[in-house]
Structure formats: C-alpha cells, structure tokens
Scaffold this active site. Structure first.
Site, short mmCIF file in Angstrom:
data_model
loop_
_atom_site.label_atom_id
_atom_site.label_comp_id
_atom_site.label_asym_id
_atom_site.label_seq_id
_atom_site.Cartn_x
_atom_site.Cartn_y
_atom_site.Cartn_z
N TYR A 26 39.72 36.79 60.90
CA TYR A 26 39.40 38.03 60.19
C TYR A 26 38.02 37.95 59.55
O TYR A 26 37.26 38.92 59.56
CB TYR A 26 40.47 38.32 59.14
CG TYR A 26 40.14 39.50 58.26
CD1 TYR A 26 40.26 40.80 58.75
CD2 TYR A 26 39.66 39.31 56.97
CE1 TYR A 26 39.93 41.89 57.95
CE2 TYR A 26 39.33 40.39 56.17
CZ TYR A 26 39.46 41.68 56.66
OH TYR A 26 39.13 42.75 55.88
N GLU A 27 37.71 36.79 58.97
CA GLU A 27 36.42 36.61 58.29
C GLU A 27 35.28 36.27 59.25
O GLU A 27 34.17 35.99 58.81
CB GLU A 27 36.55 35.51 57.22
CG GLU A 27 37.41 35.93 56.06
CD GLU A 27 37.52 34.88 54.97
OE1 GLU A 27 37.25 33.68 55.24
OE2 GLU A 27 37.87 35.25 53.84
N GLU A 84 41.50 29.88 46.65
CA GLU A 84 40.67 29.55 47.81
C GLU A 84 40.88 30.57 48.93
O GLU A 84 39.92 31.03 49.54
CB GLU A 84 41.00 28.15 48.30
CG GLU A 84 40.25 27.73 49.54
CD GLU A 84 38.76 27.51 49.32
OE1 GLU A 84 38.02 27.52 50.31
OE2 GLU A 84 38.32 27.34 48.16
N GLY A 94 48.28 47.11 52.31
CA GLY A 94 48.54 48.41 51.69
C GLY A 94 49.98 48.60 51.24
O GLY A 94 50.35 49.67 50.80
N GLY A 96 51.49 46.32 48.99
CA GLY A 96 51.71 45.60 47.75
C GLY A 96 51.88 44.09 47.89
O GLY A 96 52.18 43.41 46.91
N GLY A 98 49.53 41.72 48.74
CA GLY A 98 48.45 41.03 48.05
C GLY A 98 48.60 41.12 46.54
O GLY A 98 48.38 40.14 45.82
N ASN A 125 33.32 42.55 52.76
CA ASN A 125 34.75 42.88 52.74
C ASN A 125 35.04 43.97 51.70
O ASN A 125 35.63 43.73 50.64
CB ASN A 125 35.58 41.62 52.48
CG ASN A 125 37.03 41.81 52.82
OD1 ASN A 125 37.52 42.93 52.93
ND2 ASN A 125 37.72 40.70 52.98
N TYR A 132 40.22 44.34 44.45
CA TYR A 132 39.98 43.51 43.27
C TYR A 132 39.46 44.33 42.10
O TYR A 132 39.84 44.11 40.95
CB TYR A 132 39.01 42.37 43.59
CG TYR A 132 39.49 41.44 44.68
CD1 TYR A 132 40.84 41.11 44.81
CD2 TYR A 132 38.59 40.88 45.57
CE1 TYR A 132 41.28 40.26 45.82
CE2 TYR A 132 39.02 40.01 46.57
CZ TYR A 132 40.37 39.70 46.69
OH TYR A 132 40.79 38.85 47.67
#
Length: 160
Positions: A26-27, A84, A94, A96, A98, A125, A132
């Site tokens: 993903y990153e 990390e 989407g 909940g 996370g 991102n 956040y």
C-alpha cells in the site's frame, strides 16, 4: 458483529508478516521488506521483546493490526508509545477498525503512564492524515526524521 482488538500471540506471526507485506505494498515500499517470520518470532515473542502487536478482528476474521513499542521522553520524564505500523485492509476501511485500534493504544498508553502516543505518516497519504486530524492528532513541525541503515550504519558503528 462488533470489532474486537486483542494482543497478538506467537501463533499470529504469519498473519503479522502478511499484514506488514500488505502495508508495504500500500505504501509503495514492498521492495524494502526483508523481514522474515523468523525475525518476527524472535523480536516480538523471543527472550527480548522489542515491540507489541494488536490485532483487530470481527468474528475471528483479521481486519487490521497495530505494531508499537515504548519510547522515552526526557522532557516529560515519562515513557511514550510509538506506533510503527497501523494497517486496516482496504475493504474494511471506514468502518471504525483503525479508530478501535488507536483507541486501544491510547488506553494502553494511559494504563502504562505514558505521556504521549506518536507515529509518522507518509506525506501523500491524505486519507490517513484526514483521519488523524479528526482524532485531534497534530503533526510536529520543525522536526525532520533522520535514519541510518545498511552501510552507513555499519560505518558509524565501526567508529565505536
């Protein structure tokens, strides 16, 4: 059904390795992953444990994970937690998951007397940054992260 969060066990090593690979893809950093399951087993569940992992599940289906470790603030005179890796599978975002993982981490930070919970996010991102920001987290301006790896790390160590 509701999402539950639990501490990982040694039996979760293959799952954790899979999550790390999914996060790296993903990153756009999959080529940098050199970790093995043996590495994880040793460093997460061996005699010296360097980090901890939380797993988010729904009806025993793994949805995401958070890998974290303790830091220390000399200014606060207290420990902190450093997140990390936080990863939720794309199809579960989407919902909940996370938020549940971060809330569990915040609770652990409070239980352990930590003065802060920190993490880094890639500048591109936007969805994570928005998430956040909604939680009240704020970026630290004026700080640049430095890293020594590979040959540079070896060369500096040789000067000891």
């Amino acid at each position: 059904m509701s999402v539950t969060v639990r501490s990982a066990t040694e039996q979760d090593v293959p799952l954790i390795a899979g999550f790390i690979r999914e996060l790296a893809a993903y990153e756009r950093l999959a080529r940098e992953v050199v970790m093995t399951e043996a590495d994880l087993r040793l460093t997460l569940f061996g005699e010296q444990r360097y980090a901890e992992v939380l797993i988010a599940e729904q009806e025993r289906e793994p949805l995401g994970f958070a890998l974290f470790f303790h830091t220390y603030s000399t200014f606060l005179g207290r420990p902190g937690l450093y997140l990390e890796d936080l990863f939720v599978r794309p199809e579960q975002r989407g919902r909940g998951v996370g938020l549940k993982l971060l809330a569990q981490l915040a609770g652990l930070a409070q239980e352990r007397g930590c003065g802060r919970l920190e993490w880094s996010v890639l500048n591109w991102n936007d969805s994570a940054i928005g998430f956040y920001d909604k939680l009240g987290a704020r970026p630290r301006s004026g700080w640049t992260v430095y890293r020594l790896t590979g040959e540079a790390l070896q060369e500096l160590a040789a000067r000891a």
